[in-house]
Design a protein around this motif. Structure first.
Motif, PDB file in Angstrom:
ATOM      1  N   LEU A 201      62.250  -2.135 -12.574  1.00 59.25           N
ATOM      2  CA  LEU A 201      60.938  -1.569 -12.889  1.00 59.25           C
ATOM      3  C   LEU A 201      59.906  -2.679 -13.114  1.00 59.25           C
ATOM      4  N   MET A 202      60.318  -3.756 -13.773  1.00 63.82           N
ATOM      5  CA  MET A 202      59.410  -4.880 -14.003  1.00 63.82           C
ATOM      6  C   MET A 202      58.958  -5.488 -12.675  1.00 63.82           C
ATOM      7  N   ILE A 203      59.907  -5.669 -11.765  1.00 64.97           N
ATOM      8  CA  ILE A 203      59.586  -6.253 -10.461  1.00 64.97           C
ATOM      9  C   ILE A 203      58.659  -5.336  -9.674  1.00 64.97           C
ATOM     10  N   ALA A 204      59.001  -4.036  -9.656  1.00 61.00           N
ATOM     11  CA  ALA A 204      58.173  -3.077  -8.923  1.00 61.00           C
ATOM     12  C   ALA A 204      56.754  -3.020  -9.495  1.00 61.00           C
TER      13      ALA A 204
ATOM     14  N   ALA B  19      65.717 -12.665 -10.139  1.00 63.86           N
ATOM     15  CA  ALA B  19      65.053 -11.552 -10.822  1.00 63.86           C
ATOM     16  C   ALA B  19      63.907 -12.063 -11.678  1.00 63.86           C
ATOM     17  N   PHE B  20      64.119 -13.169 -12.373  1.00 62.20           N
ATOM     18  CA  PHE B  20      63.076 -13.773 -13.198  1.00 62.20           C
ATOM     19  C   PHE B  20      61.863 -14.128 -12.344  1.00 62.20           C
ATOM     20  N   GLY B  21      62.108 -14.714 -11.187  1.00 57.47           N
ATOM     21  CA  GLY B  21      61.007 -15.085 -10.313  1.00 57.47           C
ATOM     22  C   GLY B  21      60.257 -13.875  -9.793  1.00 57.47           C
ATOM     23  N   LEU B  22      60.992 -12.870  -9.326  1.00 54.48           N
ATOM     24  CA  LEU B  22      60.362 -11.678  -8.762  1.00 54.48           C
ATOM     25  C   LEU B  22      59.569 -10.898  -9.804  1.00 54.48           C
ATOM     26  N   ALA B  23      60.024 -10.909 -11.051  1.00 51.52           N
ATOM     27  CA  ALA B  23      59.362 -10.140 -12.102  1.00 51.52           C
ATOM     28  C   ALA B  23      57.954 -10.641 -12.411  1.00 51.52           C
ATOM     29  N   HIS B  24      57.597 -11.827 -11.897  1.00 51.06           N
ATOM     30  CA  HIS B  24      56.243 -12.335 -12.116  1.00 51.06           C
ATOM     31  C   HIS B  24      55.272 -11.833 -11.044  1.00 51.06           C
ATOM     32  N   GLY B  25      55.799 -11.175 -10.009  1.00 54.01           N
ATOM     33  CA  GLY B  25      54.935 -10.571  -9.006  1.00 54.01           C
ATOM     34  C   GLY B  25      54.192 -11.549  -8.126  1.00 54.01           C
TER      35      GLY B  25
END
Length: 215
Positions: free
Chosen positions: A10-13, A159-165
């Motif tokens: 959800l954070m990534i999206a 996941a950490f990287g993607l969560a920053h958008g």
């Protein structure tokens, strides 16, 4: 593990949806109290979800919230990790021209807005590092350990990287995740990773303001 993966997804999206849907991003967000308040609220919600996920599990073990096996050694490894991230991520950002992709760097230094800037400094350099480390290098590495250490490190770093958008800065963020995961595993504690994360974010904020101040 399913709850953790769901929250991270959800954070990534949300991060990439916000990037696509917001046509006119807020100008100089670090000079607005609303930025700090919204950030702290979001991280508070994430912390609450993490505590819910950890319910019934010893939190010190689940999040690696314990003293390092040796503080002198941990601080030495933390210093090495900080330098590696600062140089490695810095070179990547320069090579890809992604230094201000996140849009946090102000156009100029405005002394009369010191208050909101300090509030955002606390949100970015204190609150965010604590919650993000608990999310990825704490809960993430613990939950994914069943699949092997390399897989756990790779998944949490990505996941950490993607969560920053972000797009251009993604490799730098993944590198950040890899190094802090290594630090957490080598020290047996999440505390050194929090220190490095906080120090890096604080340095980035100070350097960005110093750069516009001297221009």
């Amino acid at each position: 593990l399913g709850l953790w993966a769901g929250v991270v997804s959800l954070m990534i999206a949300a991060a990439y949806a916000g990037r696509l849907l917001v046509e006119d991003p807020v100008e100089d967000p670090l000079y607005r109290y609303s930025t700090a308040v919204s950030g702290i609220v979001i991280y508070s919600v994430l912390l609450g979800l993490l505590l819910l996920i950890a319910r019934g599990i010893p939190r010190r073990r689940f999040f690696a919230l314990r003293r390092p096996r040796s503080w002198p050694r941990a601080l030495g490894l933390a210093a090495a990790a900080y330098v590696t991230i600062f140089l490695g991520a810095g070179l990547i950002l320069i090579a890809l021209d992604a230094g201000d992709e996140q849009g946090l760097t102000p156009d100029e230094w405005e002394p009369d807005k010191l208050g909101p800037y300090l509030a955002n400094f606390v949100a970015v350099a204190v609150v965010a590092p604590v919650v993000e480390e608990l999310m990825y290098r704490g809960a993430g590495l613990t939950l994914l350990a069943r699949f092997g250490t390399p897989a756990a490190v790779a998944v949490t770093a990505t996941a950490f990287g993607l969560a920053h958008g972000l797009v251009l800065a993604l490799p730098a963020l993944v590198l950040f995740g890899l190094v802090t995961a290594w630090l957490r595993l080598r020290t047996g504690s999440i505390l050194p990773s929090m220190l490095v994360h906080g120090a890096f974010n604080a340095t980035s904020l100070i350097v960005s303001v110093a750069a516009v101040y001297t221009v």
